[in-house]
Write a protein that holds these residues in place. Structure first.
Motif, PDB file in Angstrom:
ATOM      1  N   ALA A  97       0.772  -0.939   0.146  1.00 33.08           N
ATOM      2  CA  ALA A  97      -0.405   0.106   0.464  1.00 33.08           C
ATOM      3  C   ALA A  97       0.880   1.165  -0.069  1.00 33.08           C
ATOM      4  N   LEU A 108       2.339   1.789  -3.435  1.00 35.76           N
ATOM      5  CA  LEU A 108       1.665   2.448  -4.398  1.00 35.76           C
ATOM      6  C   LEU A 108       1.599   3.559  -4.011  1.00 35.76           C
ATOM      7  N   VAL A 112      -5.066   5.661   2.638  1.00 35.04           N
ATOM      8  CA  VAL A 112      -5.220   4.264   2.667  1.00 35.04           C
ATOM      9  C   VAL A 112      -6.667   3.768   3.710  1.00 35.04           C
ATOM     10  N   VAL A 118      -5.779   4.596  -1.006  1.00 36.11           N
ATOM     11  CA  VAL A 118      -5.448   2.954  -1.681  1.00 36.11           C
ATOM     12  C   VAL A 118      -6.346   1.984  -1.034  1.00 36.11           C
ATOM     13  N   LEU A 152      -4.752   2.460  -6.631  1.00 37.02           N
ATOM     14  CA  LEU A 152      -5.524   3.259  -6.010  1.00 37.02           C
ATOM     15  C   LEU A 152      -6.211   4.482  -6.809  1.00 37.02           C
TER      16      LEU A 152
END
Length: 386
Positions: free
Chosen positions: A100, A103, A209, A226, A263
């Motif tokens: 994560a 990304l 996130v 994300v 994402l």
């Protein structure tokens, strides 16, 4: 016929994260007539006191080591869907927090940013792992990454941002790209920027996130995030627990890292960081020009420069060629379609601007290390029959 399995789902089902995990567990359980789910709330057979519950397995979110000790004392397999505080006897199926972070880092880096920072929780390995992945994604050592840490509950507290946070933001070089450990942190940062008169994303680009959709969409501006593949996490946790109940405990504990979904880009990070007007015009033509089947000449035509002049300036600003940027835009679109639709691969190739399916397969494998079909299987919830 299999013996009845009494399975406890010991977690609050309040957030989008919890809902996704629960959907995955229930999807697995529906295909197994031997499973009977217990938990909290009116939708479940009740577990009034976990310490005295009589069952065969537990799926839970463990936030403190004492919770693990209490559940392990029951003598049944325990699978954690959070892995905030790992325990040597607790199995897990949880988000790949490092990925994560990667990304988010690649997204900010791809938009041309040169200054980065991280905001997260001071307790919890999830925050540490996301910070590590972010540093790896932008290619710097963790100790060189400007970082602001506070307890998770502090970030969720309503009201104005604290003096400590605003002073930290003032010291950052602008423009800066910040990775927030979760969406609540991202929203708090957006509010702090508004207090300071810092514009998002022009001066501060933000990515969070969890992709809590209501929270992200109501943020000002809407927050890029994300998404954790929570339904796949729940399904994997249930499948792991089923194996453990059938075959006995595994030693050491098994841990399954579930890759996040691509994402979701919203206004908080949807900006290219370059002061070169010609490069910016080319980027806008490539990413927002109405179609991804364009070539380098079309991108050049949007700038008024010669191809040679634009190539030099583009590479100097972005660290890659115009053609590389076109391929990047096509692959971003393809990844989104592969994980959010059931469109045939050929249709995904066409929608992403590729001239043919074979060319799409070749480019996708070169850049992502796997064919599109494998990427789809890896990033979409698992389906089973039976």
């Amino acid at each position: 016929m299999k013996a009845l399995r009494r399975v406890a789902l010991l977690m609050d089902i309040r957030t989008a994260y919890d809902h996704g995990v629960a959907r995955g567990i229930m999807r697995y359980a529906r295909d197994r007539s031997s499973w009977r789910l217990f938990g909290h709330g009116w939708t479940f057979n009740q577990v009034r006191d976990p310490r005295t519950w009589d069952g065969h397995g537990i799926i839970t979110r463990i936030h403190h080591p004492t919770e693990a000790h209490t559940l392990l004392a029951l003598g049944v397999p325990v699978v954690d869907v959070c892995r905030t505080t790992p325990h040597p006897q607790v199995h897990s199926a949880a988000n790949d927090d490092v990925e994560a972070g990667r990304l988010a880092g690649r997204h900010h880096l791809g938009n041309g940013h040169r200054h980065f920072a991280y905001c997260g929780a001071d307790i919890g390995l999830w925050s540490q792992r996301r910070r590590s992945g972010f540093a790896a994604g932008i290619g710097i050592a963790e100790e060189r990454l400007p970082t602001f840490l506070h307890p998770d509950a502090w970030w969720r507290r309503p009201g104005r941002a604290s003096r400590a946070l605003t002073d930290w933001l003032r010291r950052l070089p602008l423009p800066v790209a910040i990775f927030a450990g979760n969406d609540y942190i991202g929203v708090k940062l957006a509010n702090a920027c508004a207090q300071l008169g810092l514009t998002v994303p022009d001066q501060v680009a933000l990515v969070g996130v969890d992709n809590e959709e209501v929270l992200c969409e109501f943020a000002n501006p809407p927050l890029s995030s994300v998404p954790c593949d929570t339904e796949r996490m729940g399904y994997a946790a249930a499948r792991l627990l089923d194996r453990l109940m059938e075959g006995g405990e595994a030693t050491p504990a098994q841990h399954i890292a579930i890759p996040p979904l691509p994402l979701v880009v919203r206004a908080s990070s949807n900006r290219f960081t370059t002061s070169d007007a010609a490069v910016l015009a080319a980027l806008r033509r490539i990413h927002h020009g109405g179609g991804l089947d364009l070539g380098v000449p079309e991108a050049v035509a949007a700038t008024g420069l010669s191809r040679r002049a634009l190539e030099l300036r583009f590479r100097s600003e972005m660290g890659r060629s115009i053609h590389d940027e076109i391929i990047r835009a096509r692959l971003l679109c393809a990844c989104q379609l592969l994980t959010t639709t059931a469109d045939p691969i050929r249709a995904v190739a066409t929608a992403s601007g590729f001239a043919s399916a074979p060319r799409f397969h070749q480019v996708f494998r070169t850049h992502l290390g796997m064919p599109p079909s494998d990427y789809r299987r890896r990033h979409r919830p698992e389906r089973t029959t039976g």
